[in-house]
Design a protein around this motif. Structure first.
Motif, PDB file in Angstrom:
ATOM      1  N   SER A 338      16.044  33.232 -52.697  1.00 46.67           N
ATOM      2  CA  SER A 338      17.038  33.357 -51.626  1.00 46.67           C
ATOM      3  C   SER A 338      16.389  33.094 -50.277  1.00 46.67           C
ATOM      4  O   SER A 338      16.968  32.429 -49.402  1.00 46.67           O
ATOM      5  CB  SER A 338      17.651  34.758 -51.651  1.00 46.67           C
ATOM      6  N   GLU A 339      15.184  33.586 -50.080  1.00 51.05           N
ATOM      7  CA  GLU A 339      14.465  33.355 -48.829  1.00 51.05           C
ATOM      8  C   GLU A 339      14.147  31.876 -48.658  1.00 51.05           C
ATOM      9  O   GLU A 339      14.233  31.334 -47.548  1.00 51.05           O
ATOM     10  CB  GLU A 339      13.175  34.175 -48.797  1.00 51.05           C
ATOM     11  N   ALA A 340      13.772  31.207 -49.750  1.00 55.96           N
ATOM     12  CA  ALA A 340      13.471  29.781 -49.681  1.00 55.96           C
ATOM     13  C   ALA A 340      14.716  28.977 -49.334  1.00 55.96           C
ATOM     14  O   ALA A 340      14.667  28.025 -48.538  1.00 55.96           O
ATOM     15  CB  ALA A 340      12.884  29.310 -51.015  1.00 55.96           C
ATOM     16  N   THR A 341      15.826  29.366 -49.933  1.00 61.41           N
ATOM     17  CA  THR A 341      17.085  28.663 -49.642  1.00 61.41           C
ATOM     18  C   THR A 341      17.487  28.853 -48.188  1.00 61.41           C
ATOM     19  O   THR A 341      17.925  27.907 -47.511  1.00 61.41           O
ATOM     20  CB  THR A 341      18.197  29.181 -50.567  1.00 61.41           C
ATOM     21  N   ALA A 342      17.316  30.068 -47.688  1.00 57.59           N
ATOM     22  CA  ALA A 342      17.682  30.360 -46.304  1.00 57.59           C
ATOM     23  C   ALA A 342      16.791  29.615 -45.313  1.00 57.59           C
ATOM     24  O   ALA A 342      17.217  29.303 -44.194  1.00 57.59           O
ATOM     25  CB  ALA A 342      17.597  31.861 -46.052  1.00 57.59           C
ATOM     26  N   ALA A 343      15.552  29.312 -45.725  1.00 59.56           N
ATOM     27  CA  ALA A 343      14.603  28.631 -44.833  1.00 59.56           C
ATOM     28  C   ALA A 343      14.758  27.121 -44.862  1.00 59.56           C
ATOM     29  O   ALA A 343      14.035  26.410 -44.152  1.00 59.56           O
ATOM     30  CB  ALA A 343      13.176  29.008 -45.209  1.00 59.56           C
ATOM     31  N   SER A 344      15.670  26.621 -45.667  1.00 59.08           N
ATOM     32  CA  SER A 344      15.861  25.171 -45.780  1.00 59.08           C
ATOM     33  C   SER A 344      16.175  24.570 -44.414  1.00 59.08           C
ATOM     34  O   SER A 344      17.011  25.064 -43.671  1.00 59.08           O
ATOM     35  CB  SER A 344      17.000  24.875 -46.762  1.00 59.08           C
ATOM     36  N   GLY A 345      15.477  23.484 -44.078  1.00 59.05           N
ATOM     37  CA  GLY A 345      15.698  22.810 -42.812  1.00 59.05           C
ATOM     38  C   GLY A 345      14.891  23.363 -41.665  1.00 59.05           C
ATOM     39  O   GLY A 345      14.994  22.872 -40.542  1.00 59.05           O
ATOM     40  N   THR A 346      14.042  24.381 -41.925  1.00 60.17           N
ATOM     41  CA  THR A 346      13.200  24.956 -40.876  1.00 60.17           C
ATOM     42  C   THR A 346      11.742  24.638 -41.170  1.00 60.17           C
ATOM     43  O   THR A 346      11.396  24.082 -42.210  1.00 60.17           O
ATOM     44  CB  THR A 346      13.380  26.485 -40.808  1.00 60.17           C
ATOM     45  N   ASP A 347      10.856  25.020 -40.244  1.00 58.71           N
ATOM     46  CA  ASP A 347       9.431  24.765 -40.447  1.00 58.71           C
ATOM     47  C   ASP A 347       8.833  25.706 -41.490  1.00 58.71           C
ATOM     48  O   ASP A 347       7.653  25.589 -41.835  1.00 58.71           O
ATOM     49  CB  ASP A 347       8.666  24.892 -39.128  1.00 58.71           C
ATOM     50  N   GLN A 348       9.625  26.643 -41.988  1.00 60.46           N
ATOM     51  CA  GLN A 348       9.159  27.575 -43.019  1.00 60.46           C
ATOM     52  C   GLN A 348       9.606  27.152 -44.414  1.00 60.46           C
ATOM     53  O   GLN A 348       9.271  27.819 -45.398  1.00 60.46           O
ATOM     54  CB  GLN A 348       9.692  28.978 -42.729  1.00 60.46           C
ATOM     55  N   ALA A 349      10.329  26.057 -44.518  1.00 56.31           N
ATOM     56  CA  ALA A 349      10.904  25.658 -45.807  1.00 56.31           C
ATOM     57  C   ALA A 349       9.822  25.406 -46.848  1.00 56.31           C
ATOM     58  O   ALA A 349       9.897  25.892 -47.987  1.00 56.31           O
ATOM     59  CB  ALA A 349      11.775  24.419 -45.623  1.00 56.31           C
ATOM     60  N   ALA A 350       8.810  24.611 -46.472  1.00 56.19           N
ATOM     61  CA  ALA A 350       7.742  24.277 -47.426  1.00 56.19           C
ATOM     62  C   ALA A 350       7.001  25.530 -47.874  1.00 56.19           C
ATOM     63  O   ALA A 350       6.678  25.693 -49.058  1.00 56.19           O
ATOM     64  CB  ALA A 350       6.774  23.279 -46.799  1.00 56.19           C
ATOM     65  N   LYS A 351       6.718  26.414 -46.933  1.00 53.61           N
ATOM     66  CA  LYS A 351       5.999  27.645 -47.252  1.00 53.61           C
ATOM     67  C   LYS A 351       6.795  28.520 -48.207  1.00 53.61           C
ATOM     68  O   LYS A 351       6.254  29.044 -49.198  1.00 53.61           O
ATOM     69  CB  LYS A 351       5.690  28.405 -45.967  1.00 53.61           C
ATOM     70  N   LYS A 352       8.089  28.698 -47.942  1.00 53.29           N
ATOM     71  CA  LYS A 352       8.923  29.547 -48.786  1.00 53.29           C
ATOM     72  C   LYS A 352       9.078  28.966 -50.190  1.00 53.29           C
ATOM     73  O   LYS A 352       9.059  29.694 -51.185  1.00 53.29           O
ATOM     74  CB  LYS A 352      10.299  29.736 -48.143  1.00 53.29           C
ATOM     75  N   LEU A 353       9.219  27.647 -50.275  1.00 50.91           N
ATOM     76  CA  LEU A 353       9.340  27.023 -51.590  1.00 50.91           C
ATOM     77  C   LEU A 353       8.034  27.150 -52.356  1.00 50.91           C
ATOM     78  O   LEU A 353       8.032  27.374 -53.573  1.00 50.91           O
ATOM     79  CB  LEU A 353       9.726  25.547 -51.442  1.00 50.91           C
TER      80      LEU A 353
END
Length: 747
Positions: A338-353
């Motif tokens: 859920s956190e990875a999905t929420a971070a989609s499109g941000t600079d945290q997306a790669a880290k969360k995935l």
């Protein structure tokens, strides 16, 4: 010689008188001659004696000289080889003292004359002086060599200082130049010139720079170009010297491109894996990032730094789930996703995935370890998370191992207490057992029994025996292990040893024997106790047949038949009989051997088989034999108290109206009451209610209806104690056993 007087000349010649004659004028000399001759002879002898004496003195002098030379010259050589002084002046003092002592020893001799002593002194003086002259040259040469080494050592220090202290390099180079000039003036060839020293400093500087992790490949590439162009360190250098410096740069550049980059790749992978699994390795990851930057790969450096950060977070997350249930793991995974999905499109997306991916990998490895050897997983993590101060190698107790598995959601029927290695070790020990005492000793050694030979706990014993049975322990050995003190245990063990059966048993004989075994009352009663309840979940996703019809239960019953069959054949063989030939035992005889073999059940168990369902038998430990009647009454009471609200009945079809469902459920309840039976759970602690088809009867909570046998025995003891005390007060009747005095049974 004395001259002959003139007047006697001519005597003894051809013109003289005949021999023996005297001249006419005889001289007195004729009469004096003999005396004079004797006097001349004495003088000659005296001269000869003198000559002999002189020769003897010369020989003595030569002997003394040789002796002195053979003594003092080797001593002089020793002085040359091992002088106490390392200077020429000091050597001269040592040599003078040595020479003076030698001369004094010669002068002190009493067996030599003064002339002999002088002769010996002169010769020894010359020999010692010649030898000591060589010593002076040797000492001087050694002094020069020592001075040369000292100068070279000083130069090495100066060069190191010039490399490390650039600010003072001009002054240091001046000192180096002066040292080289002084050495040359003193005849010392130190092997350096001011130019060669400068070249050496350049090379050492390059080597020093190759260890500087802050300098990357671009720096060395640029410096190499400058050298080849005669700039920087190449300024004023010959072509050969520039090539030499360039080779040093190129060697390091190739190292950065090849081995260093490969090492960084390996170190980064190992670091991330180590962090994910153990939480350690952040330092290695930082070092790998530095190596990437040296190799000119800042992109890889940033990647490993990100991976390291995520790996540490993943480890902490997974570490918190070490002994958690599968559901807890899934919940955590859902949260990360859920956190990875929420971070989609941000600079945290790669880290969360990446967090989700690393989590999945770590959990998969966790699952693999649990599937392969759950107890090892628990023991290793227990030591890591809860180390004992006195003994960090001490692991969890067997009770703690079971508790950990329960917290992780492992069903009761799948609990284990041994690692795979312990199971192998136990099987090896059991394979060497020759008596039931050997088996009992093995159980004590591996913790299934206490030192006193008693079960550690029912739960530990049940889990341990179940695990051993599933991993190679034969059914016969399992029976021996459960009751090694039983009379038939030794015979049962002997029948199960490799090669125990020696007589021939044909397939026909085997079939006939097994048929008789199945018809044996004791065997049939035991086989009827080998049933387990099964049920359908509320959603009806899994419709399972009665446990009596499952492949596992059929296999278990067949294994019991085979065990009794082998034991029967062994008993027949032991009595010197067989199933065929002249020693063939008749049918009645075979049955008697089967009866004897079946006593292994009677030694261990008591049974209740007077239920409406005649195909079901409740197996109880022998210790409860005196309570069977009381237990049966309580079990019957539990069934009689059931009502339609206590029993779950699955609707027969979709859209079935409530009236139809209630009618069907009532019919099913009546079938249960009219055809029920009870069987014991796998650990022997509970009685499970079965219907007429040997399927588990389910309560409204979707769980099998079962009764704790310990509660029944406790109730019986309470009543017995009341009777013994003869209490006159009216007794409060025990609360009726209901279908809700139950707990969930693991399937």
């Amino acid at each position: 010689m004395p001259k002959i007087p003139l007047y006697n000349q001519g005597q003894g010649t051809a013109t003289g008188l005949a021999a023996g004659q005297l001249s006419q004028r005889a001289s007195s000399a004729a009469f004096e001659a003999p005396g004079k001759a004797m006097a001349g002879l004495g003088e000659t002898i005296s001269n000869i004696a003198t000559q002999f004496g002189m020769a003897e003195k010369r020989a003595q002098a030569d002997e003394a000289k040789n002796e002195a030379i053979s003594t003092y010259v080797p001593q002089a050589q020793q002085l040359i080889d091992n002088p106490k002084s390392n200077t020429v002046r000091g050597f001269d003092i040592e040599a003078g003292s040595f020479k003076a002592n030698a001369i004094a020893e010669i002068d002190s001799r009493t067996d030599l004359t003064r002339s002999q002593k002088a002769f010996v002194r002169d010769n020894v003086n010359r020999a010692i002086d010649s030898k000591l002259a060589l010593g002076r040259a040797k000492v001087f040469t050694q002094q020069q060599d020592s001075r040369k080494k000292q100068a070279q050592a000083a130069l090495s220090v100066y060069i190191d200082e010039a490399v490390s202290n650039k600010a003072l390099r001009p002054e240091i180079m001046s000192d180096i130049n002066n040292l080289i000039l002084d050495a040359n003036n003193n005849g010392l060839n130190v092997g350096w010139t001011i130019d060669s020293v400068g070249f050496e400093i350049d090379k050492r500087e390059i080597l020093s720079e190759t260890t500087d992790q802050t300098k990357d490949i671009s720096y060395f590439t640029e410096e190499n170009k400058r050298v080849l162009n005669g700039e920087g360190r190449g300024k004023g250098r010959s072509a050969a010297e520039r090539q030499s410096l360039s080779r040093m740069y190129e060697s390091h550049i190739n190292y950065l491109k090849g081995p260093l980059l490969a090492d960084a790749n390996a170190k980064s992978k190992n670091a991330v894996a180590s962090i994910t699994l153990t939480g350690e390795g952040a330092e290695d990851a930082a070092e790998a990032a530095s190596m990437y930057r040296q190799a000119g790969r800042p992109d890889l450096a940033m990647d490993i730094e990100l991976q390291s950060e995520v790996a540490i977070s993943t480890f902490n997350t997974v570490d918190a789930l070490t002994f958690s249930s599968t559901q807890d793991v899934l919940d955590k995974r859902d949260m990360l996703m859920s956190e990875a999905t929420a971070a989609s499109g941000t600079d945290q997306a790669a880290k969360k995935l990446m967090q989700v991916e690393m989590f999945d990998k770590a959990i998969e490895e966790r699952k693999t370890k649990l599937d392969n050897d759950p107890v090892s997983y628990i023991v290793e993590n227990f030591k890591r998370k809860f180390p004992y101060i006195g003994d960090p190698t001490k692991g969890p107790s067997l009770d703690q191992i079971l508790v950990a598995q329960k917290e992780m959601g492992v069903p009761d029927g799948e609990l284990k207490i041994f690692t795979n290695g312990q199971v192998k070790a136990f099987n090896k020990t059991i394979s060497q057992a020759q008596t039931s005492e050997d088996v009992d000793a093995a159980l004590i050694e591996f913790g299934v029994k206490s030192e006193a030979g008693l079960p550690v706990s029912k739960e530990i014993t049940a889990a341990g025996m179940r695990q051993l049975r599933a991993n190679g322990l034969s059914l016969a050995m399992n029976y021996v292990a459960n009751s090694p003190e039983s009379p038939m245990s030794d015979v049962l063990l002997q029948s199960a040893l490799p090669g125990a059966i020696q007589i021939s048993v044909t397939p026909t004989n085997k079939d006939m024997l097994n048929a008789q075994i199945r018809n044996n009352d004791a065997v049939r009663t035991h086989l009827n106790s080998m049933l387990g309840g099964s049920f359908v979940d509320f959603q009806g996703n899994t419709i399972r047949a009665a446990a009596a019809d499952t492949t596992g239960m059929r296999d278990a019953r067949q294994q019991h038949i085979d065990m009794i069959s082998n034991l029967t054949v062994y008993l027949i063989q032991r009595d010197g009989q067989s199933l065929s030939g002249d020693q063939r035992v008749d049918v009645n005889g075979v049955q008697s051997y089967i009866d004897k073999a079946a006593t292994i059940f009677e030694e261990r168990y008591s049974y209740i088989n007077k239920f409406p369902n005649q195909n079901v038998s409740l197996r109880l430990p022998k210790s409860m034999a005196g309570s069977t009647e009381f237990i049966k009454k309580r079990l019957d009471l539990a069934v009689s108290n059931l009502n339609e609200e206590n029993v779950y009945f699955r609707p027969q079809r979709d859209g079935e109206v409530e009236a139809e469902y209630k009618t069907s459920r009532k019919v099913y309840l009546n079938e249960v009451k009219g055809g029920y039976g009870w069987v014991v759970s796998s650990d022997g602690s509970e009685a499970i209610l079965l219907d007429k088809n040997a399927g588990a009867v389910i309560n409204t909570e979707g769980q099998p209806i079962k009764l704790l046998l310990s509660d029944v025995i406790k109730e019986q003891r309470t009543q017995m104690e009341g009777i013994k005390k003869g209490k006159a007060a009216a007794k409060i009747p025990p609360s009726p056993i209901t279908a809700f005095d139950v707990e969930v049974i693991g399937q």
